[in-house]
Structures are given as C-alpha cells and as structure tokens.
Motif scaffolding. Sequence first.
Motif, PDB file in Angstrom:
ATOM      1  N   UNK A  29       0.831  -1.204   0.000  1.00  0.00           N
ATOM      2  CA  UNK A  29       0.000   0.000   0.000  1.00  0.00           C
ATOM      3  C   UNK A  29       0.865   1.254   0.000  1.00  0.00           C
ATOM      4  N   UNK A  30       1.971   1.226   0.741  1.00  0.00           N
ATOM      5  CA  UNK A  30       2.847   2.389   0.789  1.00  0.00           C
ATOM      6  C   UNK A  30       3.567   2.593  -0.534  1.00  0.00           C
ATOM      7  N   UNK A  31       3.972   1.505  -1.168  1.00  0.00           N
ATOM      8  CA  UNK A  31       4.647   1.642  -2.462  1.00  0.00           C
ATOM      9  C   UNK A  31       3.682   2.158  -3.535  1.00  0.00           C
ATOM     10  N   UNK A  32       2.431   1.738  -3.492  1.00  0.00           N
ATOM     11  CA  UNK A  32       1.461   2.271  -4.458  1.00  0.00           C
ATOM     12  C   UNK A  32       1.296   3.771  -4.270  1.00  0.00           C
ATOM     13  N   UNK A  33       1.196   4.212  -3.026  1.00  0.00           N
ATOM     14  CA  UNK A  33       0.999   5.628  -2.734  1.00  0.00           C
ATOM     15  C   UNK A  33       2.211   6.461  -3.152  1.00  0.00           C
ATOM     16  N   UNK A  34       3.404   5.995  -2.801  1.00  0.00           N
ATOM     17  CA  UNK A  34       4.596   6.805  -3.026  1.00  0.00           C
ATOM     18  C   UNK A  34       5.203   6.622  -4.420  1.00  0.00           C
TER      19      UNK A  34
ATOM     20  N   UNK B 113       9.041  12.502  -5.155  1.00  0.00           N
ATOM     21  CA  UNK B 113      10.448  12.899  -5.185  1.00  0.00           C
ATOM     22  C   UNK B 113      11.009  12.909  -3.761  1.00  0.00           C
ATOM     23  N   UNK B 114      12.256  13.295  -3.632  1.00  0.00           N
ATOM     24  CA  UNK B 114      12.928  13.237  -2.329  1.00  0.00           C
ATOM     25  C   UNK B 114      12.663  14.445  -1.445  1.00  0.00           C
ATOM     26  N   UNK B 115      12.146  15.537  -2.002  1.00  0.00           N
ATOM     27  CA  UNK B 115      11.923  16.702  -1.161  1.00  0.00           C
ATOM     28  C   UNK B 115      11.322  17.860  -1.935  1.00  0.00           C
ATOM     29  N   UNK B 116      11.000  18.928  -1.214  1.00  0.00           N
ATOM     30  CA  UNK B 116      10.357  20.094  -1.803  1.00  0.00           C
ATOM     31  C   UNK B 116      11.239  20.765  -2.854  1.00  0.00           C
ATOM     32  N   UNK B 117      12.552  20.638  -2.696  1.00  0.00           N
ATOM     33  CA  UNK B 117      13.455  21.287  -3.646  1.00  0.00           C
ATOM     34  C   UNK B 117      13.408  20.629  -5.030  1.00  0.00           C
ATOM     35  N   UNK B 118      12.824  19.427  -5.122  1.00  0.00           N
ATOM     36  CA  UNK B 118      12.706  18.709  -6.398  1.00  0.00           C
ATOM     37  C   UNK B 118      11.249  18.330  -6.617  1.00  0.00           C
TER      38      UNK B 118
ATOM     39  N   UNK C 121       0.047  18.972  -8.118  1.00  0.00           N
ATOM     40  CA  UNK C 121      -0.103  17.770  -8.949  1.00  0.00           C
ATOM     41  C   UNK C 121       1.237  17.247  -9.438  1.00  0.00           C
ATOM     42  N   UNK C 122       2.326  17.876  -9.022  1.00  0.00           N
ATOM     43  CA  UNK C 122       3.643  17.397  -9.421  1.00  0.00           C
ATOM     44  C   UNK C 122       4.043  16.190  -8.581  1.00  0.00           C
ATOM     45  N   UNK C 123       5.166  15.606  -8.916  1.00  0.00           N
ATOM     46  CA  UNK C 123       5.655  14.445  -8.155  1.00  0.00           C
ATOM     47  C   UNK C 123       6.039  14.834  -6.729  1.00  0.00           C
ATOM     48  N   UNK C 124       6.348  16.092  -6.508  1.00  0.00           N
ATOM     49  CA  UNK C 124       6.606  16.580  -5.152  1.00  0.00           C
ATOM     50  C   UNK C 124       5.423  17.347  -4.598  1.00  0.00           C
ATOM     51  N   UNK C 125       4.243  17.138  -5.166  1.00  0.00           N
ATOM     52  CA  UNK C 125       3.061  17.887  -4.764  1.00  0.00           C
ATOM     53  C   UNK C 125       2.667  17.708  -3.313  1.00  0.00           C
TER      54      UNK C 125
END
Length: 505
Positions: free
Chosen positions: A175-180, A187-192, A424-428
């Motif tokens: 479930x966690x892998x589907x979500x993330x 992504x790894x953080x807000x900067x990306x 809606x981005x990957x770091x949304x």
Amino acid sequence: MAPERWRHHLDYLITLLGGSIGSGSLIKFPYLCMRNGGGAFLIPYAIFTFLGAIPCVFLEMVIGQLSQSGPINVWNLCPPFKGIGFGIATVMWLYVTYYMAIFAWFMYYFYHSFIAKLPWATCDNSWNTPACITNIDSSILNSTSANVTNLTLIVVNTTTTGNYTNVTDTVMTAAEEFWKLQALQMTDGLEDLGGIRLPFVGLMAVTCVVMFLVTFQGIRVSGKVVYVTVGVPIILVFVFLIQGCLLPGSADGIYFYVHPKFEKLLEPGMWIEACSLALYSLNIAMGNIITMAGHNRVTNNCFRDVLIVSIADMLCLILVGFAFFAIIGHVAYLRGVPVEAYESSGFNLAFIIYPEVMTYLPLPHVWSALTFLALMTLEVDSMLPGLEIILAAVEDMFRGLAKHRWAVISTILLTNFLFALPCTTQGGIYVVTLMDWYTYFPAVAVFAMLECVAVSWCYGLERLNQDIRAMWGKKVPQAMMLSIKYVCPLLLLVRLQTMVNRKQY
C-alpha cells in the motif's frame, strides 16, 4: 440588497454540519483517540466542546446573522478589525486550492478500487521494488502464532514516515509503495518537484466542473446537495460499523475505543490535543459560520442552532470512532498485533492504512470504493463553504458582481486550478503539506482570537446582549458571554501554540 435566504432551515443546519465533519473526521479523530488512550480522550474533547467551541460558534452565528452580510462587511460592527475578513477570505482561497488536489487523490484511489486486482494489495506490479512486503496470505495465517506475530510486526512497522518505527530504510508495504511510487511518484523533497502528474491534473479539472455545478445556482442548489454529501458518508459509516461488528476481533477494537485509560488524563498533551480538535472540528474562524448565518432571517434563534450543530458534530465523530475501531480490531486480530500498532495520522492514514485495511475485509473492492466515496463526499462538504465564503467576500467588496455569480465562481475556480498545479507534481505532497502547516491552521487560530477580542472587548458584550434580545427576544446564559470574553481567547492561544510546536501530519 437582501441576502439570499435558505429555502428551509434544515438546509442551513446540514450545511454547517457537513462543513464541520469534513474528511478530517475519518482521518484526525481516530488517530487522536488511538494516540490518547481511547475513551479517555472523549472526556476532555467533550469538555472543551462545551467550554470553548460552542461559545465561539455562537459568537460567529450571532454576528453573521446580525450583519446579514459576508465575512468582510460583518466587521462593520468594529471597522478596525475588518482585516479579519480579508484574511479569512485569503486563507479559504488557499484552503480550497490544496483541497482540490486532495480531492483528486481521493478520486484516483476511488477509480483504482474498480480494477480487477487492487493495486495496493500485491507486490507484483511494475512499480514495486524487491523490498516490497505484501499482505499476509491464508497459509501464513494458519502457521504458528509466533511466526505470524514476528512477520506482521515487520509489516506494520516498515514505513519511514508518520508515527511508525523504522525497521529498514527500504522495506515498504504494498500500500505504501502504491501511494509513493505509483500514485505520487514521489520525489525526495520540496526542492525537487519533478514533473506534473497528468492524471491528477485531469481529476482536478473534473473537480472544478463538479464544484461549479454545485455552487453557481447559490444556496438553493448547494443547500440541497449537502443532504447527499452529508447523508452518504453517515450511511456508509453505519454500514462499516455493522460489517465491522460481524467480524472476529472487532470487540477488541471497540473495547480499546470505549475503555478509558484514565492515567492519560494526567498528560497535558492529551488536553491540548483535545482542545485543538474541539475548536478545529466546528470550523471556527473559517468564515463559513458567519457567511451561512448571514442567509438566515434576523429573528432566527442562534442559541438553539449552535447546540444542534455542535452536539450533532460530536455524535458523528464518536460514531466514526466506533466504525473505525471495529474494523481495525478485526485487522489487528488477523495479524496478531495490538490495535495500537495502527497508530498513524494524516496522509499516511488516508492513503496507506485505509487502503491496506480494506484488503482484509470481505469484498475488498466494495469496501475500498465505499471508503473513498465517503472521503470524496466529505471533501465536497469542506470545499462548498470555502467557495461560498470567497464569493461572499467578493460580493462584499463589489456589489455589482452579485448579478454575475457564474462568472465570479468560474474565475475563482480557474485561479484555484492554476495555483493548485504545483500540487499535482511528483513533489506535490510537500507543497500541500507546506500550505497546510504554514498558511491555514495557524492563521485560523489567530483570526479566532481576534474575533473574540473585537466583539467582547471592543464592540462590547452588553451591546451584543442588546442585539440578541432585539433579534429573538431572549437573553443567553451569562456563562456563555463570559466564556467568549475570557475562556475562548485563552483556549485559542493554547491551540495556536500547539500548531506552532506540532505539525498536523
């Protein structure tokens, strides 16, 4: 120009109740109960509801109904505090913006609930990693209890966020892998921030269309829609409760919920969190109570209304708790772990724990679809008042635009959509969390304190009492007035301090 009136007084009460419950009732309340000793948490929650939340709601109902206007012109009673109205309108615009993104996430999960094989139930999908851990199958459940306990403890305690205990940095549940890894492609953080997730952009566009259709005709339509958006989740909660009670282990979950651990009452943190929830759950200082009360007739009895809405909101939260812990008790029984193992909050609870829990129930596709249908309808209940507040603020400033409601709502939704695109981005998820932490929750506590100060200390409680007697010919208990003047500002200060020191998710 006289404001639009409610066709039926029940429309007003249901609208307020829907805005109060919101999707947070399925996320925030169960977590706080589990974190703070089950039934023991209900004691301070009830105390603070009557001591602080009800007086604040009553204050907003009275001034909204007295002014017969929106969140800005209501402060004609104390012009130096008119900035409260502008602040509330701005915060509610931000609120609707990032709630549109959350609604799109709920729709994404709702859609995937109809796929033949639930994508968060297995580890054989293209996005899964070798370290993925799937749900326990029947062969393992039939093995020795010791092995089951060892394995399930690893399954429960594998996430690297929230309130879980880290086992490794790589192991995650399906479930966690589907979500993330699939839904967010995080992504790894807000900067990306990464790239834009087109499915969420499309779902947000659908959200804008739905909200436009619900709101462009005014409270004549939205006041009826809330019967569906409030009634459906309540019915589904009853269905979850009945189904949960029929499953083995549900009694353990309900016992954990209703059995108070009185030693928890000695912990100051529990009282602070109960105070925060009581003030949060009734949408104090968010503008919707003032705006919706402005559509009432001046002679309406606000004191009766605040008791109905506040007590109904409390009972709905308690009902949600029973349904949640009945289901969690069953899943904990299957896994051989204590109920406390499922302590999690915010997005982890909504998009990791809930989907995973549904896979353990009979007909998991049905329960998953019903869960996210309930969350979607509750999210509509949260966004509807927000749009009405923004619209009322615009009409307060530009009276001529009241005749072009559809154009104003279209413009508001378009700006919400454009500013929600970073969500809606990957770091949304980092953007949503940032907006949640630093623009919404701290601000409403400040506005609530200023409301109490403006009305009780500047406008004056004696003048307010005279207005109330002129409105419906009755006095209110003196304790209510004293609470508005002294107790509520103190409790709101405590809530503000809690928000500064503790993040919401």
